[in-house]
Design a protein around this motif. Sequence first.
Motif, mmCIF file in Angstrom:
data_model
loop_
_atom_site.group_PDB
_atom_site.id
_atom_site.type_symbol
_atom_site.label_atom_id
_atom_site.label_comp_id
_atom_site.label_asym_id
_atom_site.label_seq_id
_atom_site.Cartn_x
_atom_site.Cartn_y
_atom_site.Cartn_z
ATOM 1 N N VAL A 50 0.850 -1.191 0.000
ATOM 2 C CA VAL A 50 0.000 0.000 0.000
ATOM 3 C C VAL A 50 0.885 1.241 0.000
ATOM 4 O O VAL A 50 1.756 1.408 0.858
ATOM 5 N N ARG A 51 0.657 2.095 -0.977
ATOM 6 C CA ARG A 51 1.417 3.343 -1.099
ATOM 7 C C ARG A 51 0.746 4.478 -0.330
ATOM 8 O O ARG A 51 1.413 5.277 0.330
ATOM 9 N N GLU A 52 -0.596 4.542 -0.430
ATOM 10 C CA GLU A 52 -1.314 5.692 0.129
ATOM 11 C C GLU A 52 -2.788 5.350 0.253
ATOM 12 O O GLU A 52 -3.332 4.568 -0.545
ATOM 13 N N THR A 53 -3.442 5.923 1.246
ATOM 14 C CA THR A 53 -4.903 5.922 1.317
ATOM 15 C C THR A 53 -5.344 7.358 1.547
ATOM 16 O O THR A 53 -4.672 8.116 2.249
ATOM 17 N N ARG A 54 -6.474 7.718 0.950
ATOM 18 C CA ARG A 54 -6.979 9.075 1.158
ATOM 19 C C ARG A 54 -8.488 9.107 0.950
ATOM 20 O O ARG A 54 -9.061 8.268 0.256
ATOM 21 N N ILE A 71 -7.381 4.011 -2.570
ATOM 22 C CA ILE A 71 -6.242 3.233 -2.089
ATOM 23 C C ILE A 71 -5.283 3.055 -3.260
ATOM 24 O O ILE A 71 -5.686 2.581 -4.330
ATOM 25 N N VAL A 73 -1.818 1.177 -4.512
ATOM 26 C CA VAL A 73 -0.970 0.031 -4.187
ATOM 27 C C VAL A 73 0.152 -0.056 -5.211
ATOM 28 O O VAL A 73 -0.102 -0.043 -6.428
ATOM 29 N N ASP A 74 1.399 -0.124 -4.726
ATOM 30 C CA ASP A 74 2.534 -0.432 -5.596
ATOM 31 C C ASP A 74 2.470 -1.920 -5.917
ATOM 32 O O ASP A 74 2.647 -2.767 -5.035
ATOM 33 N N ASP A 108 -3.028 0.506 5.786
ATOM 34 C CA ASP A 108 -2.284 1.761 5.846
ATOM 35 C C ASP A 108 -1.087 1.694 4.909
ATOM 36 O O ASP A 108 -0.668 0.603 4.484
ATOM 37 N N ALA A 109 -0.534 2.858 4.603
ATOM 38 C CA ALA A 109 0.666 2.913 3.779
ATOM 39 C C ALA A 109 1.757 2.039 4.390
ATOM 40 O O ALA A 109 1.987 2.057 5.600
ATOM 41 N N GLY A 110 2.388 1.237 3.540
ATOM 42 C CA GLY A 110 3.436 0.334 3.988
ATOM 43 C C GLY A 110 2.974 -1.087 4.221
ATOM 44 O O GLY A 110 3.808 -2.003 4.306
ATOM 45 N N ASP A 111 1.661 -1.311 4.308
ATOM 46 C CA ASP A 111 1.149 -2.665 4.513
ATOM 47 C C ASP A 111 1.322 -3.491 3.237
ATOM 48 O O ASP A 111 1.063 -3.009 2.129
#
Length: 303
Positions: A50-54, A71, A73-74, A108-111
């Motif tokens: 996951v890169r970002e959520t907003r 969401i 996702v890389d 969350d970001a990083g998951d």
Amino acid sequence: MLRLPRPMLSRFERFSLYNSPYPAHDSGCAIDLYVAADDPVARSPVAGVVRETRTVRAPDKPYAHDDEYLILVDVDADATGLDWLGDPDDDPRDGLVARILHVDPGVDAGDEVAVGDSLGRLVRSGFFAPWVSNHVHVGFRAADANHHRARGSLPVSPDVTVSPLDWDGTGTVVETAETFVVLDAPTRADAAVAPDGFVGLASDEGVVLDGGLAHYGFGGALSPVEDGQSLSLLGERVGRAAGRDVPWADFDVLVDGVQITGLSLFASRVDFGSKLVCPGHGFATGDEVSVEIRPSADPIRLD
């Protein structure tokens, strides 16, 4: 064009590339993956980090959730099973980012996520018409693209065969809601298809059609079609293929002689029946109806 693998698609009951009025779906550049009606969990269609959520702005609708969510996702393209069908020099899979909508994030970001992991709970935002079923919206962007704007995703191609279902326009109402009804025809039994195979409503020429016919202005083909081929349904011309896109012709959809909003078209690997979009209808379960298409100078368009 990115090719989406069967293991991704088979986790969902239905999919559509074109059944939306929003520009993210132009030319099949996003896919909506529909879940069972009683399943509130949004399963990830991709593997990656996951890169970002907003939280993002959505149209204000009285029946909808107040917020929409994005969401990013890389994507691990190999673990997801994505193929690239274009020029190898243009392959975007290194650094590919997935844009996922209609999910209240539980990540969350990083998951790290695998295909099938929970991303959170599905939400019905103001981007949903009231007759639209719960789904996960997915688009893909190259590493150097703008990942937040609505337009700009890559075209996608489902790596499944969608078997065509012929239909004579008749059926019995088996499901009703305020804004739509579902008929008992055509059925999966009308096609020689494996139990988990995908099916979709076919044009008179045998091409599987996708989209909101014709309330969303344009749709597409989910099976091979010749560029420029004229397509008809129930004996009337409904459009001409431009690649796999099908801009709809001008016509009305009628049930027992009364105009309705249109037909909702998609690919399904579960029970199939024609979905008639008809807010304010007076149909009841058990009604036998007949659908026809008639040329029109003033067709319903919602986009």
